[in-house]
Motif scaffolding. Structure first.
Motif: not given
Length: 66
Positions: A33-37, A40-45, A53-55
């Motif tokens: 969860d921390n990694f994905l957040h 997502a924050e870096e990509k602003n999505i 997208e990953l799945l």
């Protein structure tokens, strides 16, 4: 609980929707969860968009080797 309930005015099937899509929650481990957040924050999505997208990419990879 009551010993007896009155269903004489009840509507059968009131909440039944045959074409409804069930969206179930997915619980991630804290490290994932921390990694994905973070990504997502870096990509602003939104995290949900990132996870989808990953799945989808994983599905494409699996289908390409079948």
């Amino acid at each position: 609980m009551k010993p007896e309930y009155d269903f004489s005015n009840a509507e059968q099937g009131k909440f039944y929707h045959p074409n409804i899509t069930f969206h179930y929650p997915i619980y991630l481990e804290p490290d994932v969860d921390n990694f994905l957040h973070k990504i997502a924050e870096e990509k602003n999505i939104d995290v949900q968009i990132l996870v989808n997208e990953l799945l989808r990419n994983n599905i494409r990879i699996i289908q390409s080797v079948q």
